[in-house]
Design an enzyme around this catalytic site. Structure first.
Site, PDB file in Angstrom:
ATOM      1  CG  HIS A 165      -2.132  -0.773   1.118  1.00  0.00           C
ATOM      2  ND1 HIS A 165      -2.976  -0.695   0.029  1.00  0.00           N
ATOM      3  CD2 HIS A 165      -2.701  -1.682   1.965  1.00  0.00           C
ATOM      4  CE1 HIS A 165      -3.994  -1.512   0.205  1.00  0.00           C
ATOM      5  NE2 HIS A 165      -3.857  -2.128   1.364  1.00  0.00           N
ATOM      6  CB  CYS A 239      -1.780   2.839  -5.828  1.00  0.00           C
ATOM      7  SG  CYS A 239      -2.645   1.259  -5.749  1.00  0.00           S
ATOM      8  NE  ARG A 248      -1.509  -1.326  -9.249  1.00  0.00           N
ATOM      9  CZ  ARG A 248      -2.728  -0.791  -9.151  1.00  0.00           C
ATOM     10  NH1 ARG A 248      -2.872   0.518  -9.244  1.00  0.00           N
ATOM     11  NH2 ARG A 248      -3.778  -1.559  -8.972  1.00  0.00           N
TER      12      ARG A 248
END
Length: 261
Positions: A165, A239, A248
């Protein structure tokens, strides 16, 4: 004499009703705003706090397990080919350590519910567990870094590819955009510590760009980014831009050393 103003009760009632509606609407807006604020605080602060604490506990458990002190540390996964049998590619790190020791063979298949390695990035002051798989609930939302199934394991020829994340739930990869060429990244397992050096960064590509995690990584969306020869690669993906999942960000590294535990 001046005229006496006559106030109709129906007008008073209408004004009172409008005030009640406005007051009630204002209270509702304040309530909604407070709920939204709590949701933001939960998502941006509480999930980070909980995930980081859990990840730190898992790192300590792995270290205790590897040092023979028990705990819940996982094993080292296997992809079917022992790392010791992988021939070094051109320009890649040797299959032996500086002392001449062979690279250790892979251990039994992993427990999919636990971490099995530790990723350390000194520049980012990051030390986080690595678990098998990239599911949100099972891996990433715990603050862990997830290993893409089907890609290689640490120290093996090919591409050891990871996801994490960038925002919320520990956000371990929030600042990987700050990594520069030659920055070191260590991957510790039960049997060895593998050191990679950052080599290249792909600032933005499509979320569907599976080429970046191939054994010889090369973007299918931006084919001028990637590699042409076999090697010992590390790929970090997250991300981008921040607080979105539209694209990405990719960082690639190459294996430079291996030290048995």
């Amino acid at each position: 004499m001046g005229r006496v103003r006559v106030v109709r009760h129906s007008g008073l009632r209408r004004r009172a009703a409008r005030r009640r509606v406005l007051w009630g609407g204002g209270e509702a807006l304040v309530t909604v705003g407070a709920v939204l604020l709590l949701l933001v605080v939960h998502q941006m602060w509480w999930t980070n706090r909980e995930a980081r604490a859990g990840a730190e506990r898992e790192v300590r458990a792995l270290e205790r397990s590897w040092d023979g002190g028990g705990g819940e540390g996982g094993g080292e996964p296997r992809t079917g080919v022992p790392a010791a049998s992988d021939p070094p590619a051109s320009g890649a790190a040797s299959g032996r350590s500086a002392g001449g020791a062979r690279r250790p063979a892979a251990a039994p298949a992993p427990d999919w519910s636990k971490a099995y390695a530790i990723l350390t990035v000194p520049r980012l002051n990051l030390r986080v567990p690595v678990a098998e798989g990239i599911s949100r609930s099972g891996v990433l939302n715990k603050g862990y870094v997830g290993h893409y199934p089907g890609t290689q394991q640490p120290g093996q020829a090919g591409n050891f590819a990871l996801a994490g994340h960038r925002n919320t739930h520990g956000e371990p990869f929030r600042y990987i955009n700050r990594l520069e060429p030659k920055d070191t990244i260590r991957v510790e397992t039960r049997s060895a510590t593998y050191t990679y050096a950052v080599d290249r960064t792909l600032r933005q590509t499509a979320a569907r760009d599976s080429g970046v995690i191939l054994p010889i990584p090369r973007s299918t969306v931006r084919p001028d980014h990637g590699y042409d020869e076999p090697g010992y690669y590390l790929t970090l993906t997250t991300c981008t831009p921040e607080y979105t999942s539209k694209y990405r960000l990719v960082v690639w590294g190459k294996l430079v050393s291996m030290r048995p535990r």
